[in-house]
Design a protein around this motif. Structure first.
Motif, PDB file in Angstrom:
ATOM      1  N   GLN A  83       0.882  -1.148  -0.046  1.00  0.00           N
ATOM      2  CA  GLN A  83       0.131   0.170   0.230  1.00  0.00           C
ATOM      3  C   GLN A  83       0.941   1.473  -0.278  1.00  0.00           C
ATOM      4  O   GLN A  83       1.885   1.052   0.914  1.00  0.00           O
ATOM      5  N   PHE A  86       0.355   5.976  -5.929  1.00  0.00           N
ATOM      6  CA  PHE A  86       1.820   4.756  -7.160  1.00  0.00           C
ATOM      7  C   PHE A  86       2.554   4.513  -7.429  1.00  0.00           C
ATOM      8  O   PHE A  86       3.322   3.970  -8.123  1.00  0.00           O
ATOM      9  N   HIS A  89       5.007   2.989  -5.997  1.00  0.00           N
ATOM     10  CA  HIS A  89       4.988   1.567  -6.508  1.00  0.00           C
ATOM     11  C   HIS A  89       5.689   1.885  -7.640  1.00  0.00           C
ATOM     12  O   HIS A  89       6.511  -0.057  -8.206  1.00  0.00           O
ATOM     13  N   TRP A 110      -4.308  -4.079  -8.947  1.00  0.00           N
ATOM     14  CA  TRP A 110      -3.989  -2.847  -8.423  1.00  0.00           C
ATOM     15  C   TRP A 110      -5.305  -2.150  -7.474  1.00  0.00           C
ATOM     16  O   TRP A 110      -6.861  -2.437  -9.165  1.00  0.00           O
ATOM     17  N   GLU A 111      -5.635  -1.571  -6.835  1.00  0.00           N
ATOM     18  CA  GLU A 111      -6.821  -1.065  -6.572  1.00  0.00           C
ATOM     19  C   GLU A 111      -6.657   0.817  -5.873  1.00  0.00           C
ATOM     20  O   GLU A 111      -5.673   0.474  -4.945  1.00  0.00           O
ATOM     21  N   LYS A 112      -7.618   1.285  -6.327  1.00  0.00           N
ATOM     22  CA  LYS A 112      -7.556   2.554  -6.465  1.00  0.00           C
ATOM     23  C   LYS A 112      -8.321   3.337  -4.680  1.00  0.00           C
ATOM     24  O   LYS A 112      -9.452   2.646  -4.426  1.00  0.00           O
ATOM     25  N   HIS A 113      -7.529   3.535  -3.724  1.00  0.00           N
ATOM     26  CA  HIS A 113      -8.537   4.429  -2.526  1.00  0.00           C
ATOM     27  C   HIS A 113      -8.959   5.766  -2.525  1.00  0.00           C
ATOM     28  O   HIS A 113      -8.010   6.499  -2.692  1.00  0.00           O
ATOM     29  N   ASP A 114     -10.101   6.103  -2.299  1.00  0.00           N
ATOM     30  CA  ASP A 114     -10.400   7.287  -2.856  1.00  0.00           C
ATOM     31  C   ASP A 114     -10.520   7.433  -0.992  1.00  0.00           C
ATOM     32  O   ASP A 114     -11.789   8.311  -0.940  1.00  0.00           O
ATOM     33  N   SER A 121      -4.211   9.681  -3.454  1.00  0.00           N
ATOM     34  CA  SER A 121      -4.889   8.149  -3.241  1.00  0.00           C
ATOM     35  C   SER A 121      -3.710   7.612  -3.183  1.00  0.00           C
ATOM     36  O   SER A 121      -3.116   6.991  -4.344  1.00  0.00           O
ATOM     37  N   VAL A 123      -3.091   3.149  -2.713  1.00  0.00           N
ATOM     38  CA  VAL A 123      -3.263   2.536  -3.914  1.00  0.00           C
ATOM     39  C   VAL A 123      -2.679   1.457  -3.488  1.00  0.00           C
ATOM     40  O   VAL A 123      -1.237   1.409  -2.747  1.00  0.00           O
ATOM     41  N   THR A 124      -3.302   0.095  -3.275  1.00  0.00           N
ATOM     42  CA  THR A 124      -3.010  -1.416  -2.921  1.00  0.00           C
ATOM     43  C   THR A 124      -3.016  -1.768  -4.497  1.00  0.00           C
ATOM     44  O   THR A 124      -2.902  -1.787  -5.387  1.00  0.00           O
TER      45      THR A 124
END
Length: 135
Positions: A83, A86, A89, A110-114, A121, A123-124
């Motif tokens: 986490q 971006f 990462h 990839w997963e974005k958290h808003d 933001s 990112v996972t």
């Protein structure tokens, strides 16, 4: 005809003798890209160091799979959950490419958290990295 065949055999032998040095160098390089069974700790330590250096919060799990079934050789699977930003990462993945180990990564998730804040933001990033084990 006999002399021509002997000449061709001699040429093939010379070529093979010349190329054996290249084969030895490649074999040594491939051997260094694998790890010994039970030597996963240095890889874990290096992955943790990379995560800290790139401001990544990392969760790591390791699994050993022996030969059998569809597996061509034994391997360690490093399951990684990161986490962070971006851009961090991307830098982490670039650094991962420069490790001396040959890591097989089939996919990145990839997963974005808003979070509705002013900063970037989080990112996972999830992926499995497989490292082959030397026999």
């Amino acid at each position: 005809l006999y002399l021509e065949k002997q000449y061709q055999r001699t040429q093939k032998l010379r070529r093979s003798t010349h190329e054996i040095g290249d084969v030895i160098i490649l074999t040594e390089r491939y051997q260094k890209a694998m790890i010994e069974k039970g030597q996963e700790l240095p890889v874990i330590t290096e992955l943790e160091r990379l995560a800290a250096a790139h401001n990544i919060d990392q969760t790591l799990a390791v699994n050993f799979a022996d030969k059998g079934g569809y597996l061509p050789r034994p391997r360690y699977t490093f399951s990684i959950l990161n986490q962070g930003a971006f851009s961090d990462h991307i830098e982490y993945l670039r650094a991962l490419e420069h490790l001396p180990y040959y890591m097989v990564i089939h996919s990145l998730q990839w997963e974005k958290h808003d979070l509705k804040n002013s900063g970037p933001s989080p990112v996972t990033l999830r992926f499995d990295a497989e490292v082959y084990v030397r026999d």
